[in-house]
Design a protein around this motif. Structure first.
Motif: not given
Length: 648
Positions: A24, A26, A30, A33, A35, A116, A130-131, A135
């Motif tokens: 990630w 970060d 933001e 971001l 992944f 998000r 959330t992260k 994922k």
């Protein structure tokens, strides 16, 4: 084939490796971001390879309960409400104010974490993932398992032991018989060919379809013609028993003794087949006395009753209803009770309205005749005739106010004593009787009518009526039954006489029978002629009203079944397209009856209103009804000694 636990992480491919925290990036922004799937395990996994994996709990207690508690109720039900549901305490969850698209765009442009955020329609709130959830979504989009600790290609574990498990498939070559035609099958084919050629085996000839077809038939007719034999039609099933067949039925299903006695007065086909009875228990129920008879009748229905297949036509029931105009377009017509005329002590049997509509006269079984003023309802004249008044009628001429009343077996002509002095003078002069000279008693001539002056009333009384063939024509010698009612044609020299079954039309000038109308009812009770003269309505004692178009047929054009008891009178309005009927069921029906000058257009009949208000007395209701000559008003006379006026 298997791997050791220490080499397991190094042998996995890059797509199946777990997510690492270092993958990630970060940054301060933001919005950048990202992944990636690095193919290496996380730091925790690299430091402690033998650490046990965290097991996920299946308990519902670990789940966060939704804020909205409406369950599976569709959210469309709350579309027009101010709230979207209820929380766990039962309080309403208010809908938040929706912002416009421009405001939402500006707010999202300044918010770095907007990508998000997800809108939850069920709880009417925005949720930020959330992260870890991001994922999981990323792995699902790539077609991988949601969790990184899942091995999609585990080693195969063989749980069974058997001989030759190293070589499960046979390595023998294919036999030659799989590629060479069978000798025995060839002999069988030759044998069948020889039998067909010699005629030992015969085939059914194909049926040639005919080249002709039904010109006016459809596909269903063709299919029925091709069917051989009778088609099977299942027998109708008997009706299942209901609550009244129970051995312990409810109280409302058990008839009283009066109802049981009334069944004996009904026709046999109208009587109930089974009378419910109440028993204490099933053991005390006797054998059904009609079981054998009903079983025999059922056998007759199954074996002897012919059953035919009827074609069903799919028609919308609404399309079968006649398209009638609205009641608002047919106004004015009498709808509500405006005035009551009270004063009689017995049932009012007859009514009559004066030609100008200012006064009405009523005759009652209490032996009185009363004259009322229509506008005020005031009784201005009373005669005590000492007998039952069967019928009463005003003189159709507005200049001479004379009342004709049938009292018992006599016909009274009374001076109503209403109107101005000139009219009263003409009336008295008309009713003046001079002493008749004695006729010569030669035996050839007899007095057809005998008029005498009444001793008590200002009028005359017809006490004897006998028409002989020498003095005048008597067209009613051979009637098909007892005469019930008689009316004159409004414009021609014709006379209508109603018997129990028929209506005979006589031409008074030609002295012959012109037409005979067949009503088809049980017994005629009243008759009325349309002001045009070409249409007749007839009321019967079985509650039916028949409309005759004399130019069309001698049978009824329309038969209306509205009343539940005998119809006492029917009447047409002189000015408006209205007609009415009164019955002993304490109701009076008002109809719209438009007769067109075009002979190709049928009369329009529309039910308008049911007039109620009279009470029953000795089983009788409304005994007479008359229209006002100039206004759309209806007068009704009831057995409750009241005369009612209905207006628009």
């Amino acid at each position: 084939m298997g791997h050791s636990d220490g080499d397991h992480g190094s042998d996995l491919s890059a797509d199946d490796s777990p997510w690492s925290e270092g993958s990630w990036s970060d940054d301060d922004d933001e919005g950048s971001l990202s992944f990636e799937d690095s193919g290496e395990g996380s730091d925790a996994e690299s430091d402690e390879p033998d650490a046990p994996a965290v097991e996920e709990s299946d308990s519902s207690e670990d789940e966060v309960a939704p804020r909205n508690t409406v369950g599976d109720v569709p959210l469309e039900w709350y579309k027009n409400e101010e709230h979207i549901g209820y929380d766990i305490t039962g309080s309403k969850i208010k809908k938040r104010d929706r912002e416009g698209r421009i405001e939402a765009y500006l707010r999202n442009a300044d918010d770095a974490k907007n990508w998000r955020k997800i809108y939850d329609e069920y709880n009417d709130e925005e949720v930020q993932i959330t992260k870890e959830e991001a994922k999981i979504i990323s792995r699902l989009l790539k077609g991988k398992t949601p969790h990184t600790n899942v091995d999609p290609y585990p080693d195969y574990v063989d749980w069974f032991e058997y001989d030759g498990k190293g070589h499960p498939l046979s390595s023998a070559p294919e036999p030659k018989r799989r590629f060479v035609p069978s000798k025995w099958e060839q002999k069988k084919v030759v044998k069948l060919v020889r039998a067909i050629r010699k005629g030992w085996i015969k085939f059914d000839k194909r049926k040639e379809e005919p080249n002709f077809y039904l010109l006016w038939g459809d596909e269903t007719d063709t299919a029925d013609n091709k069917r051989q034999g009778l088609s099977y039609i299942p027998a109708p099933k008997p009706n299942l028993p209901g609550h009244e067949e129970s051995y312990n039925p409810s109280v409302e299903y058990i008839p009283t003794q009066e109802e049981i006695d009334s069944y004996q007065l009904m026709y046999e086909e109208d009587r109930p087949k089974f009378i419910p009875r109440k028993f204490d228990c099933l053991r005390s129920v006797p054998a059904y006395e009609k079981a054998l008879r009903e079983g025999f009748d059922r056998c007759l229905d199954l074996y002897l009753c012919p059953r035919t297949r009827k074609k069903r036509i799919n028609i919308d029931p609404e399309s079968l209803k006649p398209k009638l105009p609205s009641k608002k377009d047919l106004r004015p017509y009498p709808r509500t009770c405006y005035l009551e005329f009270k004063g009689h002590n017995g049932p009012v049997k007859s009514l009559s309205v004066e030609a100008t509509g200012q006064w009405i006269a009523s005759g009652s079984s209490d032996g009185t005749i009363r004259v009322w003023e229509v506008e005020t309802g005031r009784c201005i004249k009373v005669w005590n005739v000492g007998g039952v008044v069967h019928r009463i009628a005003w003189n159709p001429s507005p200049d001479r106010h004379i009342l004709a009343a049938v009292v018992d077996h006599d016909l009274l002509l009374l001076n109503a004593e209403v109107g101005d002095e000139d009219a009263q003078t003409k009336t008295k002069g008309l009713l003046q009787i001079e002493e008749l000279a004695q006729e010569e008693d030669n035996g050839d001539k007899k007095s057809a009518v005998k008029w005498v002056k009444h001793e008590k009333f200002d009028g005359i009384m017809l006490i004897h009526h006998k028409l002989s063939k020498k003095h005048s024509h008597h067209p009613f010698r051979k009637l098909p039954g007892l005469p019930i009612a008689a009316v004159f044609h409004p414009s021609q020299k014709m006379f209508f006489v109603a018997t129990k079954k028929f209506v005979q039309v006589y031409d008074l000038q030609k002295a012959q029978l012109v037409k005979k109308l067949e009503s088809g009812v049980r017994e005629i009770s009243s008759i009325s002629i349309h002001p045009g003269g070409d249409n007749v309505i007839v009321g019967s004692k079985d509650g039916k009203l028949c409309w005759f178009d004399t130019d069309l047929s001698t049978r009824p054009y329309k038969t209306l079944k509205n009343h539940s008891k005998d119809i006492t009178n029917v009447t047409f309005h002189r000015k408006y397209p209205l007609f009415a009927s009164s019955s002993e069921d304490c109701t009076a029906y008002v109809f719209h009856g438009m007769v067109y000058s075009d002979l190709n257009q049928n009369p329009l009949i529309v039910p308008l209103e049911i007039l109620r208000g009279h009470s029953s007395s000795d089983g009788r209701g409304v005994l007479d009804c008359k229209f006002h000559p100039r206004q759309p008003w209806l007068f009704t006379a009831g057995a409750d000694s009241v005369v009612r006026l209905y207006c628009d």
